[in-house]
Write a protein that holds these residues in place. Sequence first.
Motif, PDB file in Angstrom:
ATOM      1  N   GLY A  82       0.730  -1.172   0.105  1.00 38.79           N
ATOM      2  CA  GLY A  82      -0.110   0.140  -0.104  1.00 38.79           C
ATOM      3  C   GLY A  82       0.739   1.326  -0.085  1.00 38.79           C
ATOM      4  N   ALA A 254      -2.924  -2.082  -3.537  1.00 40.83           N
ATOM      5  CA  ALA A 254      -4.313  -1.107  -3.305  1.00 40.83           C
ATOM      6  C   ALA A 254      -4.393   0.175  -3.613  1.00 40.83           C
ATOM      7  CB  ALA A 254      -4.242  -1.206  -1.624  1.00 40.83           C
ATOM      8  N   SER A 256      -4.411   3.861  -3.290  1.00 42.27           N
ATOM      9  CA  SER A 256      -3.844   4.536  -2.102  1.00 42.27           C
ATOM     10  C   SER A 256      -4.564   5.513  -1.355  1.00 42.27           C
ATOM     11  CB  SER A 256      -2.821   5.431  -2.866  1.00 42.27           C
ATOM     12  OG  SER A 256      -3.267   6.434  -3.806  1.00 42.27           O
ATOM     13  N   LEU A 491      -3.839  -0.977   3.773  1.00 41.56           N
ATOM     14  CA  LEU A 491      -4.397  -0.836   2.630  1.00 41.56           C
ATOM     15  C   LEU A 491      -3.893  -2.364   1.834  1.00 41.56           C
ATOM     16  CD1 LEU A 491      -3.583   2.798   1.551  1.00 41.56           C
ATOM     17  CD2 LEU A 491      -5.763   1.612   2.234  1.00 41.56           C
TER      18      LEU A 491
END
Length: 549
Positions: A82, A254, A256, A491
């Motif tokens: 992430g 992921a 962000s 994330l």
Amino acid sequence: MSRPEPTSPQYYVGIDVGTASVRAALVDQDGSVVLTAKEPIEIWEPHPDHYVQSSSDIWDKCCHTARRVTQGVDPSRIRGIGFDATCSLVVLDKSFQPLPVNSNGEKDRNVILWMDHRAFGQAERINRTRHRVLQYVGGVMSPEMQPPKLMWLKENLRESCWEKAGHFLDLPDFLSWKATGSLTRSLCTLICKWTYSSETGWDDSFWTTIGLEDLVSDYSKIGVQVSSPGTPLGAGLSSKAAWELGLSEGTAVAASLIDAHAGGLGVVGADVTGHNLPCETQPITSRLALICGTSSCHMAISERPLFVPGVWGPYYSAMVPGLWLNEGGQSATGKLLDHIIKGHAAFPELQKKAKESGENIYTFLNRHLEAIKKESALGLLTDDLHIWPDFHGNRSPLADPALKGMVVGLTLSQTLDDLARLYLATVQAVALGTRHILETLQAAGHHISTLFMCGGLSKNLLFVQMHADITGLPVVLSREVESVLVGAAILGACASGDFHSIQEAMGRMAGVGKIIESNPEHSSFYDKKYKVFQRLAELQKEFRALMQD
């Protein structure tokens, strides 16, 4: 429920791009930070109020730090990655190459840093339109947001930048694009900094009103595909990015977050059972996440949209899915402390004595204040010294970037004691600014009982204690000091599928560390300081009106 625990440890990589450095962390499924790495990034100031960076430099440092924290770890154990970053503007041409954002033309310097205030005039013009999108930024757009920066580029660098540009990206979205090749933007960045609506998308009339009607015919330049933070992007890491980062192709990446929002994610969902905090029996909306670094952000969440004058938002699902977010902020906090200390005549003496004691300058100053307080409480050392801290304008709740800093109570003395008192008064002024934001949030309908603090300044216990004493609320420090990195890792954990939701990952990976209680004995003193604080803002506006008369 999350999937069954694997027999071998699984990890996530969180990468945080702050104002002056890139940091990476290897984080396990319980949210424990296993290893961190940090590298500086360049900042150039080609003109006053112009701050620029290089997206190539930033990406290189992301790769270096990621390799450092994952060295020796089986890449198959790294389940997701992430990114979070400052809300800076990255400009690329139609071939995805950097375009310079200043007239001096250095090609690689293609990032307008978040704190760049070159678009002050453009922001004022946007605010005079009173367009309906402004209700979602507290009624006043900041020059730190992207629309005024885009206006500035069109009006000042039309041929060299605007007409050649193929892509304008928020820095967090640039990083996810570099990792995956996907131009999908984060809902967080577009809602918070670009006027996008999760319900209706882009508002054509806004862009036409501010003279950027050419974007209406080609929204792909600023984003047409949007995903919630934590959503997996594309097919994961591309082969090129995997090689550069030292990870496996296809590793989940992921959508962000802006850096402050990642910090909020890393602290606000912690399980507080057994800590005797007021928020233990209250919903998560009773918690304010306070992320303190170069600047400070105040993240308040609610179940329904609350419109707060001078405070950004409400933004739907911009940090915690399904909840509305209001974002207060102070444009200069850590940077202000550095400015005050390093500009004082006694700074060389401070440096020398701190080095001799083996302490950093802030630890030394905190200890020095304890030594000079005598019988009185430490905070009372500033009974005749007051500071208005908006040396870089007021982001919240006055939303006035033209405000300047003020210091009242100076003498001719320039000793180390004077420097220590000035430092203390600055810390108190920042905390008084937080109280101002907090009271504005409460008046608009938020019910906040506990502060959750992270970021570099949360390591300074004087800074934390002043916030507790001045707001009258307990402050929770996270189990992991690097909460922003934990937020970025959350994330990646969500994108990997190891958790079914951001909320589940937050509950598992965020944790409570130290708790700082307020001291009610000092409340009357800080009530008086707060009245002086408010009066300073009134006086400054009166002075400005007199000079314009």
